[in-house]
Design a protein around this motif. Structure first.
Motif, short mmCIF file in Angstrom:
data_model
loop_
_atom_site.label_atom_id
_atom_site.label_comp_id
_atom_site.label_asym_id
_atom_site.label_seq_id
_atom_site.Cartn_x
_atom_site.Cartn_y
_atom_site.Cartn_z
N ALA A 1 17.69 -4.04 7.71
CA ALA A 1 18.65 -4.48 6.68
C ALA A 1 18.42 -3.62 5.45
N GLY A 2 19.15 -2.50 5.36
CA GLY A 2 19.00 -1.59 4.23
C GLY A 2 17.69 -0.85 4.30
N ASP A 3 16.89 -0.95 3.24
CA ASP A 3 15.63 -0.24 3.19
C ASP A 3 14.46 -1.10 3.66
N ALA A 4 14.75 -2.22 4.35
CA ALA A 4 13.69 -3.13 4.78
C ALA A 4 13.98 -3.65 6.18
N VAL A 5 12.96 -4.21 6.77
CA VAL A 5 13.08 -4.89 8.06
C VAL A 5 13.00 -6.39 7.79
N ALA A 6 14.00 -7.13 8.22
CA ALA A 6 14.03 -8.59 8.05
C ALA A 6 13.73 -9.25 9.39
N ALA A 7 12.83 -10.20 9.39
CA ALA A 7 12.42 -10.87 10.63
C ALA A 7 12.24 -12.36 10.37
N GLU A 8 12.46 -13.13 11.42
CA GLU A 8 12.30 -14.59 11.32
C GLU A 8 11.76 -15.12 12.64
N LYS A 9 10.98 -16.19 12.54
CA LYS A 9 10.35 -16.78 13.71
C LYS A 9 10.20 -18.29 13.49
N GLY A 10 10.15 -19.04 14.59
CA GLY A 10 9.97 -20.48 14.49
C GLY A 10 11.24 -21.27 14.69
N TYR A 11 12.21 -20.70 15.42
CA TYR A 11 13.46 -21.43 15.67
C TYR A 11 13.23 -22.66 16.56
N LEU A 12 12.13 -22.66 17.32
CA LEU A 12 11.85 -23.82 18.17
C LEU A 12 11.60 -25.08 17.35
N ARG A 13 11.29 -24.93 16.07
CA ARG A 13 11.11 -26.11 15.22
C ARG A 13 12.40 -26.91 15.14
N VAL B 1 9.61 -6.33 5.54
CA VAL B 1 8.82 -5.10 5.37
C VAL B 1 9.72 -4.06 4.74
N ARG B 2 9.39 -3.67 3.53
CA ARG B 2 10.20 -2.67 2.81
C ARG B 2 9.38 -1.39 2.68
N ALA B 3 10.02 -0.25 2.97
CA ALA B 3 9.38 1.06 2.85
C ALA B 3 10.34 2.00 2.13
N VAL B 4 9.97 2.45 0.94
CA VAL B 4 10.81 3.35 0.13
C VAL B 4 9.94 4.43 -0.48
N TRP C 1 0.85 -1.19 0.00
CA TRP C 1 0.00 0.00 0.00
C TRP C 1 0.89 1.24 0.00
N ARG C 2 0.27 2.41 -0.24
CA ARG C 2 0.97 3.70 -0.25
C ARG C 2 0.53 4.50 0.95
N THR C 3 1.47 5.25 1.52
CA THR C 3 1.16 6.00 2.73
C THR C 3 1.93 7.32 2.74
N ASP C 4 1.43 8.26 3.54
CA ASP C 4 2.09 9.56 3.69
C ASP C 4 3.23 9.51 4.70
N ALA C 5 3.32 8.44 5.47
CA ALA C 5 4.37 8.34 6.49
C ALA C 5 5.73 8.19 5.84
N ASP C 6 6.75 8.66 6.53
CA ASP C 6 8.11 8.54 6.02
C ASP C 6 8.56 7.08 6.07
N PRO C 7 9.47 6.68 5.18
CA PRO C 7 9.96 5.29 5.20
C PRO C 7 10.61 4.91 6.53
N GLU C 8 11.37 5.86 7.14
CA GLU C 8 11.99 5.55 8.41
C GLU C 8 10.95 5.27 9.49
N GLN C 9 9.86 6.05 9.45
CA GLN C 9 8.80 5.85 10.42
C GLN C 9 8.11 4.50 10.22
N VAL C 10 7.88 4.12 8.98
CA VAL C 10 7.24 2.83 8.69
C VAL C 10 8.14 1.68 9.15
N ARG C 11 9.43 1.78 8.87
CA ARG C 11 10.34 0.70 9.27
C ARG C 11 10.42 0.59 10.79
N ALA C 12 10.40 1.74 11.48
CA ALA C 12 10.42 1.71 12.95
C ALA C 12 9.16 1.04 13.50
#
Length: 644
Positions: A233-245, A554-557, A206-217
């Motif tokens: 990680a650069g212009d995006a947020v990288a996340a991972e879950k499920g290490y208990l597997r 999550v990438r915001a540019v 989607w498109r938003t009026d918020a700044d990319p830094e604000q979206v990534r935060a």
């Protein structure tokens, strides 16, 4: 030599030199393109040996031996050693990769379960040697085959041990590299976002009026709140879950290793013994005190837990009526025990599923029976034997049989030393004379009867060979007979006496009837570890099956028009229908703080659409035709006249 001959000789020499170096010459003796190596030894272009080619050189031809793992064997001893070492290392690596693969581990586990089946169907020498011998006597050919295959001692056989050890090594080989790899993943960070997130299976934008830094935060905060390991990680947020597997997977493999070690430890150091104790008698946990005893290969008598106990009383009550008549209601033994040589005496009630636990040893109540007290006198009335005689039950109503052996102190009517033996048959509840065979009708002591038949002579105990205390060896004995020449037999009620013929004495069935209890003392180290490993394996397997490992980016540019473009995408390590749903929830949380930007044209279009929807609803409510927004407005009547 003429000039012509010299020139010819020079040409021939140049041609020969070129041939030796693998090159051809033209008429002037100059080298041209090289030819295949096979032509050097006179092999034709078609690969066939020429007539004179084999005579060009007397040097031996080197045989090219290809290797299984790359390279060929070079000539000489050094080449042979290098080739052999490379082959050995290559095959060893291949065997190790196969052994540590999941496919082979599952195959070995399946083979181990199949190998355990004969151990439960065929009698085992470590459990019951008598049944093994009976099986061999009844099946001579099959018993011989089973013996050669080790099926009478499955769990200590070579083939079962080989499967066991290979499975153990396979699990270790699986655990170590995977653990190291998993530790590296935990120490690292989730990978950065791919260039094209819209190619992933779960995607939102989607498109938003918020700044990319604000979206990534905002995205970083939301993901961490949902227990994702997230970072920028650069212009995006990288996340991972499920290490208990993977944790569950490793726990499952480690638990299997723990179980294998615990079982092996328990089998090697285990001990198991049985003891029959009459009320009032005691037991000390020493090897000589057991009726029968078996142990593991590495067990030592020093490993026995030092304790002793005395059976005070056995209590057994039974159902009197109904379909469960004769079923035990109360089945317990009251004992007094002490630990060590100078331990304090303590009381304990041992039941079927409530053993006495002392250190690594457990004392189980496993059986019960009766021990009628009998008194034997010689012809002069001297008491030569007065003891309770344990009887072995034959059925659920405690119909029992046993043997009474008088080995010392008895003299017959002539004054000669003899030994007496009595075959005994005991029932706690007699059906009555003429009511059929002598079988008990109820397990409790309601109408006890002791049937006896006597023998005199030698019991054979002086031969030094072991005997069953519950059976008589009558090979050197004569049976007592009455005045009519018939075999002397008698059924005695408590307090009655059977008189032996010819002044040989008598035997009395005393009114005091004692009970005995059979105890099994087991010592099997590692059982707690095996139980813990089993539970850990179950939880680890559940975690590896039901926990899904997934990644979210999550990438915001800034877009070309200066508006921030937000992209969210998810990727699961295994297919799961919950990933799009989870990504939708995450996108909704981020969207709440970075809402979608609407253009003015889009806003006007939405307002018009809402107005049209309201007008349509009102028209339908009043049963009026729905106005067409594209139709011309109506013209008044006056206007129509003017127009005409």
């Amino acid at each position: 030599m003429s000039t012509t001959d010299a020139g010819k000789t020079a040409k021939d020499g140049a041609g020969k030199a070129a041939t030796d170096t693998g090159e051809t010459t033209d008429g002037a003796g100059e080298a041209t393109d090289p030819v295949p190596a096979s032509r050097h030894v006179g092999v034709s272009a078609h690969g066939e040996l020429g007539a004179a080619g084999s005579q060009l050189s007397t040097a031996p031809l080197d045989t090219v031996v290809p290797g299984s793992f790359g390279g060929v064997r070079k000539p000489g001893a050094v080449g042979w050693l290098a080739w052999t070492g490379r082959e050995i290392i290559g095959w060893a690596r291949w065997f190790w990769r196969q052994l540590t693969s999941m496919r082979v581990a599952l195959l070995l586990l399946f083979m181990l379960s199949l190998g355990a089946i004969p151990g439960s169907l065929i009698p085992q020498s470590g459990t019951d040697a008598v049944k093994v011998q009976d099986f061999k006597d009844a099946h001579s050919l099959l018993g011989s085959v089973y013996g050669k295959l080790g099926l009478f001692h499955v769990y200590s056989s070579v083939w079962f041990s080989a499967i066991y050890i290979l499975l153990f090594v396979s699990l270790i080989g699986c655990i170590i590299p995977r653990t190291w790899q998993f530790v590296g993943q935990l120490r690292g960070r989730p990978p950065g976002a791919p260039k094209r997130l819209n190619r992933l299976p779960a995607y939102a934008a989607w498109r938003t009026d918020a700044d990319p830094e604000q979206v990534r935060a905002v995205a970083l905060k939301v993901l961490k709140k949902r227990r994702f390991r997230a970072h920028l990680a650069g212009d995006a947020v990288a996340a991972e879950k499920g290490y208990l597997r993977e944790t569950g997977n490793l726990l499952f493999h480690i638990a299997l290793v723990v179980m294998l070690v615990a079982f092996a430890w328990g089998q090697l150091f285990k001990s198991e013994g049985n003891k029959l104790i009459v009320e009032g008698d005691g037991f000390s946990n020493t090897l000589l005190s057991y009726d029968d005893f078996k142990s593991g290969n590495l067990f030592s008598t020093d490993d026995l837990t030092p304790f002793s106990f005395e059976l005070n009383k056995f209590t057994g009550t039974y159902e009197e009526t109904g379909p469960n008549k004769g079923t035990p209601r109360t089945y317990q033994a009251d004992i007094t025990y002490s630990v060590g040589a100078e331990g304090k005496e303590q009381k304990k009630t041992v039941k079927v599923n409530e053993p006495l636990e002392i250190g690594d040893s457990k004392v189980y109540l496993v059986s019960h029976g009766y021990a009628p007290v009998v008194t034997v006198r010689d012809g002069k009335g001297k008491v030569v034997y007065s003891e309770p005689v344990p009887m072995l039950p034959l059925d659920s109503n405690v119909t029992s049989q046993g043997a009474i052996k008088v080995m010392d102190g008895y003299r017959n009517a002539k004054g000669d030393k003899e030994q007496l033996g009595f075959a005994a048959f005991f029932v706690p509840t007699f059906a009555g004379a003429g009511a059929g065979d002598m079988f008990s009708q109820f397990p409790a002591l309601k109408d006890p009867v002791l049937a006896l038949s006597g023998y005199h002579g030698s019991l054979g105990v002086d031969s030094g060979l072991p005997q069953n205390v519950y059976q008589l060896n009558t090979s050197q004995m004569k049976q007592f007979k009455d005045s009519k020449g018939e075999i002397l037999k008698s059924r005695l009620a408590p307090g009655e006496t059977m008189t032996l013929p010819n002044g040989a004495g008598s035997i009395t069935f005393e009114k005091d009837i004692k009970e005995w209890a059979g105890f099994q003392v087991t010592q099997q180290p590692g059982s707690d570890w095996a139980l813990a490993g089993a539970f850990t394996a179950i939880f680890g397997l559940a975690g590896s099956l039901f926990i899904q490992r997934r990644r979210v980016w999550v990438r915001a540019v800034k877009g070309a028009d200066g508006v921030t473009v937000v992209e969210m995408a998810g990727l699961g390590r295994s297919e799961s229908t919950k990933l799009p749903e989870e990504l939708g929830d995450l996108a909704a949380l981020v969207h709440d703080q970075a809402p979608t930007k609407h253009d003015e044209a889009e806003v006007e279009a939405e307002v018009e659409a809402e107005a049209e929807a309201e007008a349509e609803a009102e028209a339908r409510a009043q049963d009026e035709p729905v106005p067409d927004p594209d139709a011309e407005p109506p013209v008044p009547a006056a206007g129509k006249a003017e127009k005409q």
